[in-house]
Every structure is written in structure tokens, then in C-alpha cells.
Design a protein around this motif. Structure first.
Motif, PDB file in Angstrom:
ATOM      1  N   ASP A  72       9.674  13.733  41.773  1.00 29.38           N
ATOM      2  CA  ASP A  72       8.326  13.503  42.313  1.00 29.38           C
ATOM      3  C   ASP A  72       7.705  12.252  41.703  1.00 29.38           C
ATOM      4  N   THR A  73       7.867  12.109  40.399  1.00 31.89           N
ATOM      5  CA  THR A  73       7.288  10.952  39.700  1.00 31.89           C
ATOM      6  C   THR A  73       7.995   9.670  40.102  1.00 31.89           C
ATOM      7  N   LEU A  74       9.304   9.732  40.208  1.00 34.03           N
ATOM      8  CA  LEU A  74      10.076   8.554  40.607  1.00 34.03           C
ATOM      9  C   LEU A  74       9.641   8.068  41.991  1.00 34.03           C
ATOM     10  N   TYR A 195      -5.895  12.267  43.949  1.00 35.35           N
ATOM     11  CA  TYR A 195      -5.810  13.189  45.085  1.00 35.35           C
ATOM     12  C   TYR A 195      -4.613  12.852  45.970  1.00 35.35           C
ATOM     13  N   ALA A 196      -4.469  11.578  46.320  1.00 36.48           N
ATOM     14  CA  ALA A 196      -3.385  11.175  47.219  1.00 36.48           C
ATOM     15  C   ALA A 196      -2.014  11.422  46.595  1.00 36.48           C
ATOM     16  N   ARG A 200       0.715  14.076  47.992  1.00 34.87           N
ATOM     17  CA  ARG A 200       2.015  13.590  48.458  1.00 34.87           C
ATOM     18  C   ARG A 200       3.155  14.390  47.835  1.00 34.87           C
ATOM     19  N   ALA A 201       2.973  14.806  46.599  1.00 33.73           N
ATOM     20  CA  ALA A 201       4.018  15.554  45.897  1.00 33.73           C
ATOM     21  C   ALA A 201       3.935  17.057  46.157  1.00 33.73           C
ATOM     22  N   PRO A 230      -2.450   6.966  51.087  1.00 32.15           N
ATOM     23  CA  PRO A 230      -2.287   8.354  51.535  1.00 32.15           C
ATOM     24  C   PRO A 230      -0.950   8.588  52.220  1.00 32.15           C
ATOM     25  N   SER A 231      -0.478   9.811  52.129  1.00 27.70           N
ATOM     26  CA  SER A 231       0.707  10.205  52.877  1.00 27.70           C
ATOM     27  C   SER A 231       0.359  10.276  54.358  1.00 27.70           C
TER      28      SER A 231
END
Length: 341
Positions: A72-74, A195-196, A200-201, A230-231
Motif C-alpha cells: 500500500d505504501t509503495l 483523506y485521499a 485509495r488504500a 484522488p482515486s
């Protein structure tokens, strides 16, 4: 100095799936084995009973969660992940460390907001800005971002935007101008990014989903969009909130900057607009209604809409099947009974 991490995204995702399979196998056999071992007592042929099975499931679960956090971080740090080894420097060494820091950083923000609600001064808002600035450099970690949001809660998060916007005309209803967005990004930008990134994750709690969208003013939502990346899901949720309002809500008493934010966001992500038009049969009518464009109050808005539609719908754009469905919905909408066209 953070932790150096190297991951092969495709291999890591396969490993996560394999561990899920392993957990499912253990879970499906757990009850039967526990019952059999209990009934057999000392006659059970194994030497360690159910303990190894429990440890195996726990190992899979812990490793899977850690690897998912790293993936998720990557993805936040390298959005266009491809094949092969990818390496980055993580801010935090573990998901738990990131979550602890997020909770700790949220406390001064909440306290600064509390004092600002009492004092309502330029100086008290500077303290809010200083508190939110601490988040910069950490927001690529979705566990950190989610922890900040969880600690603040939707009400305080929304209040931070509303306090800044309340003296800016109809901003909470019709959105912020580009200059106002630039000005507000110093304080509100880290919050919008949090928030975004958490959304997203897939790390937002239920209270941040439908209830938050329903209770939050359109101008606040478009400010979040304008100050973050944003996603597709988040952008389209905000678009439906803005475009789904009656046309009478957008009377040309002032510029409708909400629409401008959406069009600029779709210009950066035309596939999101393609998806919106394909998945929602009413979206085309809402966006392309002649009155919507005429009443926007924004110079050159019609050309902006035309440009982003071309990006989303021209031959070869996005996914063929999605683009075709978007065209079907547009054509059906324009030919429908009582259509304004």
C-alpha cells in the motif's frame, strides 16, 4: 532515516494471495482438527497438539498484513508500479509505528482546532497550520494517514475545512477558486492528502464512507479533491454529489468552482470520467445539461468540458468496453424523453 524497502510488486501480490489461501485452508480444517485432538487426548499421534496450527495461521496473518502495508505504501510513493524490483525509503519501520505516530500527530491538530474555535483569531489559525504541517513527509504511508483521520474523526476533520472556508462567500456550497485553493493548501493540503491516501488504500472506516459524503458540503469535498490526488472512486463519489444536485442549486449568483475542480481533476484522470459515464446512466445528463454549462459563471468552461470529454471518449482512450458503455449512456441520455437536447 527511514527503512530501505525493495519489493517486486507482482511477486508480492502473488505471495499475499497464496497466504490468503493458506489461511483459508487452516481456517477450514481448524475446528475439525481441534475437536479430533481434544477427543483423542493423549492418544493423538501428533506431539504438539493444535499449537503449531495456530502459530501457522498467525504467521500467515501477520506476514500478510505487513506485506500488504508495504505494498500500500509503495503504491502511494510509486503510483505507476510496474514489474521487477522497486525500491523506496519508508518513513516508518512498521504499520504499528506508522499508526502510533499518526495518532500522536492528530492530538495537537485537535487541540489547536479546539483553541481556534474559542479564540477565532489569525494567531490561533496559525497554530492550526503549524499542527497540520507536521504531517508533511509522512502522508505516503496510508496507515499513518488513516490513523490521523481516525484520531480526528469526521466532525473535527470537516470543521477544519469549514473554519477556513466560512468567510469566503459561498465557498462551502460552490467551492473555492484556484487562488483560494492555492492559499488554503498550506493548512488544509495535508488533511486532504491524508483523506485521499487512506481512501485509495482502502483504510477508511465506515464513518468516512457514505455518512461522511452525505453530511459534508460540496465545497469541502471539492476542496479535498483539488488539494490531493484522488482515486477514481473518490473523484466519482464527489462528482455524483456535486452533479446530482438540482440545477436550481447552481443559480449563477457566483462562480460554481465545484464544477471547475471536477473538470480539472478529470483532465488529469480522464479514465475516471470515462468510468463515471459508463457506470452511471444519469451522469452524462447532469454534466452536459446546457444550463449546467451556462450557469457555471466560469470563463471558458464549455471549452474545458469539451476538452476533457475528448480525452475520456476519443478512440483508444481507456478500456474499450468501458468507453463504449459511456457512449451508449450519453446517446441514450440525449435521446430520452424530456431531454434538454
Amino acid at each position: 532515516m527511514g527503512e530501505f524497502v525493495g519489493i517486486d510488486p507482482r511477486g508480492a501480490e502473488q505471495l499475499v494471495q497464496q497466504m490468503s489461501t493458506g489461511k483459508n485452508v487452516l481456517a477450514s480444517t481448524r475446528h475439525g482438527l481441534e475437536t479430533a485432538i481434544a477427543e483423542a487426548g493423549e492418544a493423538w499421534t501428533g506431539q504438539q497438539g493444535v499449537t503449531p496450527m495456530h502459530r501457522s495461521w498467525a504467521f500467515f496473518d501477520e506476514t500478510q498484513r505487513d506485506l500488504k502495508w508495504r505494498m500500500d505504501t509503495l503504491k502511494q510513493m510509486v503510483p505507476t508500479s510496474g514489474n521487477g524490483l522497486m525500491s523506496v525509503i519508508f518513513t516508518f519501520g512498521s504499520e504499528n509505528e506508522a499508526a502510533r505516530q499518526g495518532k500522536a500527530d492528530a492530538a495537537p491538530i485537535a487541540e489547536a482546532l479546539r483553541k481556534h474555535e474559542i479564540e477565532s483569531s489569525v494567531e490561533s489559525w496559525r497554530k492550526v497550520t503549524a499542527a497540520t504541517a507536521v504531517m508533511k513527509g509522512k502522508l505516503n504511508d496510508p496507515a499513518y494517514a488513516a490513523a490521523v483521520l481516525s484520531a480526528l474523526g469526521p466532525e473535527k476533520f470537516r470543521a477544519l475545512f469549514m473554519h477556513w472556508m466560512k468567510n469566503r462567500g459561498p465557498a462551502m456550497d460552490k467551492g473555492l477558486s484556484p487562488n483560494a485553493i492555492k492559499e488554503g493548501r498550506e493548512t488544509l493540503g495535508p488533511l486532504a492528502e491524508a483523506y485521499a491516501n487512506a481512501e485509495r488504500a482502502g483504510r477508511l472506516g465506515e464513518e468516512w464512507q457514505g455518512p461522511f459524503m452525505k453530511a459534508t458540503q460540496p465545497g469541502v469535498l471539492t476542496a479535498i479533491v483539488a488539494m490531493s490526488k484522488p482515486s477514481t472512486k473518490l473523484l466519482n463519489q464527489v462528482a455524483l454529489k456535486v452533479l446530482g444536485r438540482p440545477l436550481t442549486a447552481d443559480l449563477p449568483t457566483s462562480e460554481n468552482w465545484n464544477l471547475n475542480v471536477l473538470v480539472e481533476a478529470y483532465d488529469a484522470n480522464p479514465q475516471a470520467l470515462q468510468t463515471l459515464l459508463a457506470q452511471n446512466k444519469e451522469a452524462a445528463g447532469w454534466l452536459l445539461h446546457p444550463q449546467r454549462v451556462r450557469m457555471s459563471g466560469i470563463s471558458g468552461f464549455e471549452g474545458k468540458v469539451a476538452g476533457v470529454l475528448d480525452k475520456a471518449l476519443k478512440p483508444g482512450a481507456g478500456v474499450d468496453s468501458v468507453r463504449e458503455q459511456a457512449w451508449v449512456n450519453i446517446i441514450r441520455g440525449m435521446g430520452a424523453k424530456d431531454s434538454p437536447w
